[in-house]
Design a protein around this motif. Sequence first.
Motif, PDB file in Angstrom:
ATOM      1  N   GLY A  50      43.719  52.020  42.949  1.00 45.64           N
ATOM      2  CA  GLY A  50      43.430  50.892  43.829  1.00 45.64           C
ATOM      3  C   GLY A  50      42.682  49.808  43.083  1.00 45.64           C
ATOM      4  N   ALA A  51      42.271  48.769  43.818  1.00 47.49           N
ATOM      5  CA  ALA A  51      41.555  47.656  43.195  1.00 47.49           C
ATOM      6  C   ALA A  51      40.589  47.056  44.200  1.00 47.49           C
ATOM      7  CB  ALA A  51      42.545  46.600  42.698  1.00 47.49           C
ATOM      8  N   VAL A  52      39.524  46.422  43.668  1.00 53.71           N
ATOM      9  CA  VAL A  52      38.562  45.699  44.510  1.00 53.71           C
ATOM     10  C   VAL A  52      38.350  44.304  43.908  1.00 53.71           C
ATOM     11  CG1 VAL A  52      37.391  47.757  45.335  1.00 53.71           C
ATOM     12  CG2 VAL A  52      36.604  46.686  43.226  1.00 53.71           C
ATOM     13  N   ARG A  53      38.012  43.378  44.783  1.00 59.15           N
ATOM     14  CA  ARG A  53      37.773  42.002  44.353  1.00 59.15           C
ATOM     15  C   ARG A  53      36.339  41.630  44.688  1.00 59.15           C
ATOM     16  NH1 ARG A  53      42.346  38.576  46.316  1.00 59.15           N
ATOM     17  NH2 ARG A  53      43.330  39.682  44.568  1.00 59.15           N
ATOM     18  N   ILE A  54      35.627  41.164  43.672  1.00 56.60           N
ATOM     19  CA  ILE A  54      34.209  40.818  43.842  1.00 56.60           C
ATOM     20  C   ILE A  54      34.019  39.307  43.783  1.00 56.60           C
ATOM     21  CG2 ILE A  54      31.918  41.087  42.814  1.00 56.60           C
ATOM     22  CD1 ILE A  54      32.757  43.849  41.920  1.00 56.60           C
ATOM     23  N   MET A 102      32.086  48.228  45.384  1.00 61.96           N
ATOM     24  CA  MET A 102      31.645  46.849  45.611  1.00 61.96           C
ATOM     25  C   MET A 102      32.815  46.003  46.122  1.00 61.96           C
ATOM     26  SD  MET A 102      28.436  46.899  44.646  1.00 61.96           S
ATOM     27  CE  MET A 102      28.010  45.178  44.345  1.00 61.96           C
ATOM     28  N   GLY A 103      32.482  44.803  46.631  1.00 60.03           N
ATOM     29  CA  GLY A 103      33.505  43.828  47.025  1.00 60.03           C
ATOM     30  C   GLY A 103      34.401  44.314  48.139  1.00 60.03           C
ATOM     31  N   THR A 104      35.646  43.806  48.107  1.00 57.87           N
ATOM     32  CA  THR A 104      36.632  44.157  49.124  1.00 57.87           C
ATOM     33  C   THR A 104      37.856  44.768  48.467  1.00 57.87           C
ATOM     34  OG1 THR A 104      37.610  41.940  49.015  1.00 57.87           O
ATOM     35  CG2 THR A 104      35.877  42.306  50.664  1.00 57.87           C
ATOM     36  N   SER A 105      38.486  45.686  49.167  1.00 58.89           N
ATOM     37  CA  SER A 105      39.663  46.347  48.635  1.00 58.89           C
ATOM     38  C   SER A 105      40.866  45.405  48.683  1.00 58.89           C
ATOM     39  CB  SER A 105      39.951  47.612  49.449  1.00 58.89           C
ATOM     40  OG  SER A 105      41.101  48.268  48.964  1.00 58.89           O
ATOM     41  N   VAL A 106      41.698  45.402  47.626  1.00 54.81           N
ATOM     42  CA  VAL A 106      42.903  44.557  47.572  1.00 54.81           C
ATOM     43  C   VAL A 106      44.093  45.420  47.158  1.00 54.81           C
ATOM     44  CG1 VAL A 106      41.652  42.431  47.068  1.00 54.81           C
ATOM     45  CG2 VAL A 106      42.427  43.874  45.190  1.00 54.81           C
ATOM     46  N   SER A 107      45.273  44.970  47.535  1.00 50.99           N
ATOM     47  CA  SER A 107      46.491  45.697  47.197  1.00 50.99           C
ATOM     48  C   SER A 107      46.841  45.483  45.723  1.00 50.99           C
ATOM     49  CB  SER A 107      47.644  45.204  48.091  1.00 50.99           C
ATOM     50  OG  SER A 107      48.883  45.732  47.640  1.00 50.99           O
ATOM     51  N   ALA A 134      38.678  49.604  35.116  1.00 47.09           N
ATOM     52  CA  ALA A 134      39.135  48.647  34.109  1.00 47.09           C
ATOM     53  C   ALA A 134      39.229  47.270  34.760  1.00 47.09           C
ATOM     54  CB  ALA A 134      40.482  49.077  33.532  1.00 47.09           C
ATOM     55  N   ILE A 135      39.542  46.236  33.979  1.00 49.07           N
ATOM     56  CA  ILE A 135      39.599  44.860  34.483  1.00 49.07           C
ATOM     57  C   ILE A 135      41.037  44.355  34.397  1.00 49.07           C
ATOM     58  CG2 ILE A 135      38.820  42.489  34.096  1.00 49.07           C
ATOM     59  CD1 ILE A 135      36.253  43.657  32.906  1.00 49.07           C
ATOM     60  N   TYR A 136      41.518  43.849  35.517  1.00 45.42           N
ATOM     61  CA  TYR A 136      42.853  43.249  35.514  1.00 45.42           C
ATOM     62  C   TYR A 136      42.755  41.878  34.855  1.00 45.42           C
ATOM     63  CZ  TYR A 136      47.321  41.430  37.080  1.00 45.42           C
ATOM     64  OH  TYR A 136      48.582  40.880  37.117  1.00 45.42           O
ATOM     65  N   VAL A 137      43.628  41.607  33.857  1.00 44.12           N
ATOM     66  CA  VAL A 137      43.541  40.356  33.092  1.00 44.12           C
ATOM     67  C   VAL A 137      44.745  39.458  33.331  1.00 44.12           C
ATOM     68  CG1 VAL A 137      42.099  41.385  31.295  1.00 44.12           C
ATOM     69  CG2 VAL A 137      44.602  41.462  31.072  1.00 44.12           C
ATOM     70  N   GLY A 138      45.645  39.855  34.239  1.00 40.46           N
ATOM     71  CA  GLY A 138      46.827  39.042  34.518  1.00 40.46           C
ATOM     72  C   GLY A 138      48.025  39.517  33.713  1.00 40.46           C
ATOM     73  N   ILE A 166      38.728  44.425  39.746  1.00 40.34           N
ATOM     74  CA  ILE A 166      38.382  45.714  39.146  1.00 40.34           C
ATOM     75  C   ILE A 166      39.383  46.762  39.611  1.00 40.34           C
ATOM     76  CG2 ILE A 166      36.651  47.551  38.998  1.00 40.34           C
ATOM     77  CD1 ILE A 166      34.496  45.452  39.413  1.00 40.34           C
ATOM     78  N   LEU A 167      40.041  47.401  38.676  1.00 39.94           N
ATOM     79  CA  LEU A 167      40.950  48.501  38.974  1.00 39.94           C
ATOM     80  C   LEU A 167      40.181  49.814  38.889  1.00 39.94           C
ATOM     81  CD1 LEU A 167      43.947  47.371  36.725  1.00 39.94           C
ATOM     82  CD2 LEU A 167      43.556  46.815  39.146  1.00 39.94           C
ATOM     83  N   TYR A 168      40.547  50.772  39.728  1.00 37.66           N
ATOM     84  CA  TYR A 168      39.876  52.071  39.665  1.00 37.66           C
ATOM     85  C   TYR A 168      40.888  53.194  39.786  1.00 37.66           C
ATOM     86  CZ  TYR A 168      40.219  52.066  44.811  1.00 37.66           C
ATOM     87  OH  TYR A 168      40.681  52.031  46.098  1.00 37.66           O
ATOM     88  N   TRP A 169      40.502  54.352  39.251  1.00 37.98           N
ATOM     89  CA  TRP A 169      41.312  55.560  39.298  1.00 37.98           C
ATOM     90  C   TRP A 169      40.498  56.636  40.024  1.00 37.98           C
ATOM     91  CZ3 TRP A 169      41.758  51.796  35.861  1.00 37.98           C
ATOM     92  CH2 TRP A 169      43.024  51.481  35.350  1.00 37.98           C
ATOM     93  N   GLY A 170      41.148  57.302  40.990  1.00 39.64           N
ATOM     94  CA  GLY A 170      40.435  58.232  41.857  1.00 39.64           C
ATOM     95  C   GLY A 170      40.211  57.576  43.206  1.00 39.64           C
ATOM     96  N   SER A 171      39.287  58.106  43.988  1.00 37.41           N
ATOM     97  CA  SER A 171      38.967  57.484  45.272  1.00 37.41           C
ATOM     98  C   SER A 171      38.034  56.300  45.060  1.00 37.41           C
ATOM     99  CB  SER A 171      38.312  58.509  46.206  1.00 37.41           C
ATOM    100  OG  SER A 171      37.073  58.943  45.677  1.00 37.41           O
ATOM    101  N   ARG A 172      38.006  55.385  46.037  1.00 38.58           N
ATOM    102  CA  ARG A 172      37.225  54.168  45.851  1.00 38.58           C
ATOM    103  C   ARG A 172      35.739  54.461  45.658  1.00 38.58           C
ATOM    104  NH1 ARG A 172      36.584  48.857  49.868  1.00 38.58           N
ATOM    105  NH2 ARG A 172      35.147  47.734  48.457  1.00 38.58           N
ATOM    106  N   SER A 173      35.212  55.371  46.451  1.00 35.52           N
ATOM    107  CA  SER A 173      33.776  55.669  46.343  1.00 35.52           C
ATOM    108  C   SER A 173      33.475  56.773  45.334  1.00 35.52           C
ATOM    109  CB  SER A 173      33.223  56.071  47.712  1.00 35.52           C
ATOM    110  OG  SER A 173      33.912  57.217  48.200  1.00 35.52           O
TER     111      SER A 173
END
Length: 284
Positions: A279-283, A222-227, A249-253, A236-243
Motif C-alpha cells: 500500500g501507500a500513504v501520502r503525507i 502517517m498521512g492518508t492512505s492512497v491507492s 520506500a519512496i515513490y519517485v514517479g 511512501i510505499l510500505y510492505w506488510g500492514s499499514r500499522s
Amino acid sequence: MSHTAHIPSHRKPRRSSSKLALRAGVAGGVLSTIAVAASPAQAEPVTETIEMPTLTNVDLSGALSSAVAASAEATQQDALVQDLRAQEDAAAGKAAKDAKTAKEQAERKAEAERKAKEAEEKARAEARERASRTAERTTLSASSNSGDSDGGSSSSSDSGSSRSTATGSAAAIVDFARAQIGDAYVMGATGPNAWDCSGLVQAAYRQAGIDLPRVSGAQSSMGTSVSLSDLQPGDILYWGSRSGSYHVAIYVGGGNFVGAQNPGTGVVERSLDYDAPSGAVRIL
C-alpha cells in the motif's frame, strides 16, 4: 550267789594301752612314708649359662649407615618420579595449548576467507546493480526524449509520473532519495553513506521540513492512505500492514521507487513490478 552271775556282760573288753601305742606308731609311719612319696623331688639348681651376642659399636654404625643409605635412595627415587610426572604434565599442558592456538588460527583464517568471499560477492552484486541502473536510466532518458518529441505530457497524479513532474517538497524528497542510490544498507543506519529503509525515508522527508517517526511501522501510519494506481512522487510505499509494515520506500514517479532494500543491494531504484508494495500513504 547273785542271780546275774551267769549272764555274760554286753560291754566290749577294753584294749590294752600297749596295743594302742603299737597301732599308733604303725599308722604314723605309714603316713610319713606317704607324705614323703607325694612331695615333689627338689629340682637341682641350674648351673649352665647362656652367652648372648655382644653388640659392638662397629655393628651399630654399619646398620645405621645402611638404613640411612636406603632412606636416601628411596627419597631420591621419589624425587625422580615426581620430576618425571611434572615433565609429563608440562608436556601435556603445552600440547593442549598448542592445539588450542592452532584451532584459533584455523578459525580466524576460515573467518577471514568467509569475509573475503562475502566482500567479493557484494562487489560483484554492486557492479551488476550499477550496470542495471545505467541501463534503466538510459531507457528512461530515451523514453523521456521520445515523449518530448511527440509533444506528449505526463500527469502528476497517476502512477506514470516522472521526476520532472515533482515540484516543491516532493521534488526535494525525490531528489534526495535518488542521490543516495549506491549507498550501503546497514540495519539501524541513518546516513550519510549507509541507511536502512526507514532511515532513508526519514532523512528524505527532512529535506522538505517534515519530521517522521524513526521506524517503518510508524511511518506507514502517517498521512492518508492512497491507492497504488493513484501514486504521486514523494508518496511512501510500505510492505506488510499499514500499522505493522516491515519495509518502506519512496515513490519517485515513472512507476519506480527508491529504497534501502537489503545488505546485498543497498539503496536502489526499482520498478513497482520488481516488488509490488502492499500500500501507500501520502503525507504532503
